[in-house]
Design a protein around this motif. Structure first.
Motif, PDB file in Angstrom:
ATOM      1  N   UNK A  55      84.702  33.781  27.573  1.00 24.03           N
ATOM      2  CA  UNK A  55      85.863  33.112  26.984  1.00 24.03           C
ATOM      3  C   UNK A  55      85.714  31.637  27.296  1.00 24.03           C
ATOM      4  N   UNK A  56      85.807  30.792  26.272  1.00 26.00           N
ATOM      5  CA  UNK A  56      85.630  29.347  26.424  1.00 26.00           C
ATOM      6  C   UNK A  56      86.866  28.645  25.885  1.00 26.00           C
ATOM      7  N   UNK A  57      87.241  27.612  26.583  1.00 26.34           N
ATOM      8  CA  UNK A  57      88.398  26.859  26.089  1.00 26.34           C
ATOM      9  C   UNK A  57      88.152  25.363  26.227  1.00 26.34           C
ATOM     10  N   UNK A  58      88.740  24.642  25.304  1.00 25.71           N
ATOM     11  CA  UNK A  58      88.674  23.188  25.262  1.00 25.71           C
ATOM     12  C   UNK A  58      89.925  22.637  25.930  1.00 25.71           C
ATOM     13  N   UNK A  59      89.745  21.724  26.870  1.00 29.03           N
ATOM     14  CA  UNK A  59      90.860  21.097  27.587  1.00 29.03           C
ATOM     15  C   UNK A  59      90.964  19.637  27.173  1.00 29.03           C
ATOM     16  N   UNK A  60      92.187  19.136  27.060  1.00 30.60           N
ATOM     17  CA  UNK A  60      92.381  17.716  26.777  1.00 30.60           C
ATOM     18  C   UNK A  60      93.719  17.261  27.319  1.00 30.60           C
ATOM     19  N   UNK A  61      93.798  15.969  27.599  1.00 31.04           N
ATOM     20  CA  UNK A  61      95.051  15.355  28.043  1.00 31.04           C
ATOM     21  C   UNK A  61      95.022  13.867  27.731  1.00 31.04           C
ATOM     22  N   UNK A  62      96.198  13.306  27.512  1.00 26.84           N
ATOM     23  CA  UNK A  62      96.334  11.863  27.368  1.00 26.84           C
ATOM     24  C   UNK A  62      96.273  11.234  28.753  1.00 26.84           C
ATOM     25  N   UNK A  63      95.868   9.976  28.813  1.00 26.35           N
ATOM     26  CA  UNK A  63      95.711   9.314  30.110  1.00 26.35           C
ATOM     27  C   UNK A  63      97.014   9.246  30.908  1.00 26.35           C
ATOM     28  N   UNK A  64      98.164   9.339  30.231  1.00 29.31           N
ATOM     29  CA  UNK A  64      99.444   9.295  30.942  1.00 29.31           C
ATOM     30  C   UNK A  64      99.923  10.681  31.365  1.00 29.31           C
ATOM     31  N   UNK A  65      99.166  11.712  31.033  1.00 28.01           N
ATOM     32  CA  UNK A  65      99.535  13.079  31.381  1.00 28.01           C
ATOM     33  C   UNK A  65      98.688  13.558  32.558  1.00 28.01           C
ATOM     34  N   UNK A  66      99.285  14.384  33.402  1.00 26.06           N
ATOM     35  CA  UNK A  66      98.541  14.957  34.533  1.00 26.06           C
ATOM     36  C   UNK A  66      98.074  16.372  34.232  1.00 26.06           C
ATOM     37  N   UNK A  67      98.776  17.074  33.344  1.00 22.70           N
ATOM     38  CA  UNK A  67      98.425  18.454  33.023  1.00 22.70           C
ATOM     39  C   UNK A  67      97.566  18.505  31.773  1.00 22.70           C
ATOM     40  N   UNK A  68      96.676  19.483  31.742  1.00 19.59           N
ATOM     41  CA  UNK A  68      95.785  19.653  30.604  1.00 19.59           C
ATOM     42  C   UNK A  68      96.408  20.562  29.553  1.00 19.59           C
ATOM     43  N   UNK A  69      96.172  20.234  28.278  1.00 26.46           N
ATOM     44  CA  UNK A  69      96.413  21.155  27.178  1.00 26.46           C
ATOM     45  C   UNK A  69      95.125  21.938  26.955  1.00 26.46           C
ATOM     46  N   UNK A  70      95.236  23.089  26.316  1.00 27.22           N
ATOM     47  CA  UNK A  70      94.024  23.870  26.089  1.00 27.22           C
ATOM     48  C   UNK A  70      94.122  24.654  24.782  1.00 27.22           C
ATOM     49  N   UNK A  71      92.960  24.964  24.245  1.00 20.42           N
ATOM     50  CA  UNK A  71      92.857  25.837  23.080  1.00 20.42           C
ATOM     51  C   UNK A  71      91.546  26.601  23.200  1.00 20.42           C
ATOM     52  N   UNK A  72      91.539  27.825  22.707  1.00 19.33           N
ATOM     53  CA  UNK A  72      90.330  28.634  22.794  1.00 19.33           C
ATOM     54  C   UNK A  72      89.274  28.089  21.833  1.00 19.33           C
ATOM     55  N   UNK A  73      88.006  28.279  22.205  1.00 17.61           N
ATOM     56  CA  UNK A  73      86.886  27.868  21.373  1.00 17.61           C
ATOM     57  C   UNK A  73      86.316  29.088  20.656  1.00 17.61           C
ATOM     58  N   UNK A  74      85.717  28.847  19.510  1.00 16.95           N
ATOM     59  CA  UNK A  74      85.182  29.910  18.662  1.00 16.95           C
ATOM     60  C   UNK A  74      83.669  29.963  18.797  1.00 16.95           C
ATOM     61  N   UNK A  75      83.134  31.175  18.934  1.00 14.80           N
ATOM     62  CA  UNK A  75      81.690  31.375  18.947  1.00 14.80           C
ATOM     63  C   UNK A  75      81.189  31.284  17.511  1.00 14.80           C
ATOM     64  N   UNK A  76      80.393  30.245  17.201  1.00 16.78           N
ATOM     65  CA  UNK A  76      79.926  30.054  15.829  1.00 16.78           C
ATOM     66  C   UNK A  76      78.483  30.522  15.653  1.00 16.78           C
ATOM     67  N   UNK A  77      77.961  31.211  16.656  1.00 13.99           N
ATOM     68  CA  UNK A  77      76.624  31.781  16.530  1.00 13.99           C
ATOM     69  C   UNK A  77      75.602  31.113  17.407  1.00 13.99           C
ATOM     70  N   UNK A  78      74.658  31.919  17.895  1.00 16.62           N
ATOM     71  CA  UNK A  78      73.548  31.423  18.708  1.00 16.62           C
ATOM     72  C   UNK A  78      74.044  30.687  19.947  1.00 16.62           C
ATOM     73  N   UNK A  79      75.092  31.248  20.577  1.00 16.68           N
ATOM     74  CA  UNK A  79      75.665  30.689  21.811  1.00 16.68           C
ATOM     75  C   UNK A  79      76.231  29.284  21.622  1.00 16.68           C
ATOM     76  N   UNK A  80      76.569  28.918  20.395  1.00 14.11           N
ATOM     77  CA  UNK A  80      77.209  27.638  20.128  1.00 14.11           C
ATOM     78  C   UNK A  80      78.691  27.886  19.925  1.00 14.11           C
TER      79      UNK A  80
END
Length: 658
Positions: A55-80
């Protein structure tokens, strides 16, 4: 070998490889660039040993935020893997990637490979129950209740195999397990990668350059800022949203240049606006003949009411008469004779300009003063700056200054006017310049244009370099315009306005198709406005004025032309015809541009149309030339065009569909 294992006190958990993250600039040293509301698509190679699911997820936050947002990543083939997030605030964002073994998903995959008659089926249920027990330790009460219920079902001897399989495959329960990974089993990418988010005008803008001292309607009279204000409605009618003013500061007298850059000036010669400063003031002063600071503020206010931003010129050097020369001699380079060194770009010499010494003993106070200059004009309402020759100043200075200003005012954008080596231009963009001048002026053949814009739009350069295309500037009158006449101006206008989301013209001179060089072989204008006051006829129609207005209206009405990412060139059977398209992600707006690059002769030929990828029927579809207002019915994957440069230099085709 045994000594190398002492770094682990317990056996290491499964380590997941996260490689080839894209986009990532120079190992995360620099920020990719986006504008407000854009999405960022992140990809990476993510894998581990064995057959477990991840299970892979992408994390992001604005510089003024301390907590991360996240969304799951999709397997698009060949471990990418791929994930996307939206930037909704100006300033800087950070993003990274986390991955762990999807233990429940892996268990489910194993059960699906077994037959219901497997003699070891009881062991499967025991193993599933054990996996659920691990999640129970970390689950919140509501989630724990559902996991416990499933665990009891798996261990029950009264429930059929089919029922157990059905309940275990509940996607809601799978999502619950993904909320509670073992923290020590999570692998995070080794870097947090930056994103600089600018206002939308950093990507899409339409510039008009005007010398304020030439804005008067009275021939021979020095123009004023109020004259500029009177020109605003005209600029707005043409469809421009940025009015760029060359330096508006006092001009030095010492070594003042005369007409056509003559080394000696007559008493009435106004000098070059880039020779900044005299006894009345410097970089925060306004030339007395242009008006007052109140006049400037009024100009900014009125422009904004009309949807126009005023762009200031930042030229960080001085005339010999600038107050800095007297007050801060440590800010300049001195020759062994003791004299201050003037600017040179051999064989050119500029005795009317003293460059700053950015690395001398007084560097700290100089840097702070130049920051104060920028912030002064920001306080007057300026949010757009065109920076003169940034490649002649240290990279470290720009990295510091741009960061300092954007921290305080993230809505400010900077255009880099650096005509220099490609890697230097790209470095300046990485350091934070929002837009950049380009080599477009010197790319005129089909091969030159194709190679150059493939580099700008379809390589890593697209992640940080936003091109602003200029067919002409006060410094550059290319041979193509000198010899091609009005058709050449029309061709370069159409290319600039449709190839890139941002473009600009040195306005009055371009409108009247001014094309006389100072001397044969020169790219300098004869009677250059840099050294004298010009009078422009704002009322008499010109060969290209109506075309400019139509082009700018088309740019405003078609979102496909307001971005650079969704772009491709198309095959043509004529080397003098260039074809390319832009489209929106939803496919609702598709623009196909076909241009005759030869300003002298009629050209004709076939153009490729990607009917399969655009979902068009081979039996026929409608394309409308929105430049001329003429519809055409085309069939198949090729269209035929005839372009007469004296009448029709290009088709801008809106691909409507069946």
């Amino acid at each position: 070998m045994s000594n190398s294992l002492t770094r682990w006190s317990t056996p290491p958990k499964k380590v997941i490889a996260i490689h080839r993250v894209y986009p990532e600039l120079d190992c995360g040293c620099f920020a990719i660039q986006r504008v407000l509301g854009e999405s960022i698509q992140v990809e990476a190679d993510i894998f581990a040993h064995g057959h477990d699911r991840l299970f892979c997820r992408l994390l992001w936050r604005h510089e003024k935020e301390s907590l991360w947002h996240s969304t799951s990543m999709e397997d698009i083939g060949n471990d990418r893997w791929r994930g996307t997030f939206l930037v909704e605030q100006l300033g800087k964002y950070w993003y990274t990637i986390e991955a762990w073994v999807d233990r429940w998903g892996s268990w489910l995959a194993g059960t699906q490979r077994r037959l219901p008659t497997d003699p070891d089926w009881a062991i499967v249920w025991e193993w599933g129950a054990w996996e659920l027990a691990q999640f129970l330790e970390r689950a919140q009460p509501e989630d724990r209740r559902q996991l416990e219920e499933l665990r009891e079902i798996l261990l029950s001897e009264k429930i059929s195999q089919e029922e157990k399989i059905s309940r275990a495959q509940d996607p809601i329960l799978h999502k619950i397990t993904l909320r509670y990974p073992d923290p020590v089993c999570i692998t995070r990418y080794c870097r947090e990668l930056p994103v600089q988010v600018d206002p939308k005008r950093a990507l899409f803008s339409t510039w008009y350059e005007l010398f304020p001292r030439s804005a008067s309607r009275v021939p021979g009279q020095h123009g004023t800022l109020r004259d500029c204000e009177a020109r605003l409605e005209y600029v707005a009618r043409l469809g421009f949203d940025v009015l760029y003013l060359p330096p508006i500061h006092p001009i030095g007298r010492t070594a003042r240049r005369g007409k056509n850059n003559q080394p000696t000036a007559a008493p009435e010669d106004p000098g070059s606006p880039w020779a900044i400063g005299d006894e009345t003031g410097g970089h925060t002063a306004i030339h007395p003949q242009l008006g007052t600071l109140d006049d400037f503020r009024q100009l900014v206010r009125r422009a904004r009411q009309l949807g126009i931003e005023i762009a200031m010129d930042l030229a960080f050097h001085c005339s010999p008469d600038h107050p800095y020369v007297r007050q801060h001699p440590e800010w300049f380079v001195r020759l062994p004779s003791g004299q201050i060194r003037y600017a040179e770009n051999p064989p050119k010499k500029y005795p009317d300009i003293y460059p700053f010494n950015f690395e001398g003993e007084g560097w700290q106070s100089l840097w702070e003063e130049l920051k104060r200059v920028v912030l002064f004009w920001v306080e007057q309402g300026v949010r757009t700056f065109r920076v003169d020759n940034p490649h002649t100043k240290p990279f470290a200075f720009w990295e510091w200054l741009l960061s300092e200003v954007k921290q305080l005012h993230p809505d400010v954008i900077f255009l880099s006017e650096a005509f220099t080596r490609p890697k230097v231009m790209y470095q300046l963009a990485k350091l934070g310049f929002s837009q950049s001048y380009t080599y477009f002026t010197w790319r005129n053949t089909k091969e030159e244009l194709t190679c150059y814009f493939e580099e700008l739009f379809h390589t890593d350069v697209a992640e940080f370099f936003r091109p602003n295309l200029w067919p002409n500037t006060p410094d550059i009158l290319h041979e193509y315009l000198q010899k091609g006449g009005p058709p050449a101006f029309a061709i370069r206008l159409i290319l600039a306005a449709t190839l890139s989301a941002s473009y600009g013209i040195y306005g009055p001179a371009f409108e009247v198709c001014e094309r006389e060089p100072r001397e044969p072989g020169s790219e300098e204008y004869r009677n250059s406005e840099k050294y004298e006051i010009r009078h422009w006829d704002w009322d008499t129609p010109t060969p290209i004025r109506d075309l400019i207005a139509r082009i700018n209206r088309i740019r405003r009405e078609h979102p496909a032309l307001q971005q650079n990412r969704l772009f491709r060139f198309h095959w043509t059977d004529n080397p003098a015809i260039l074809a390319y398209s832009k489209w929106t992600a939803d496919g609702k707006d598709r623009i196909l541009v076909v241009v005759n690059l030869n300003p002298f002769h009629v050209q004709s030929g076939f153009v490729e149309v990607p009917i399969e990828s655009w979902g068009l029927p081979a039996s026929g579809y409608l394309v409308e030339d929105i430049l001329a207002g003429i519809p055409y019915h085309w069939e198949g994957n090729r269209g035929f065009v005839i372009l007469d440069p004296s009448k029709t230099q290009a088709h801008i085709l809106w691909v409507r569909g069946p």
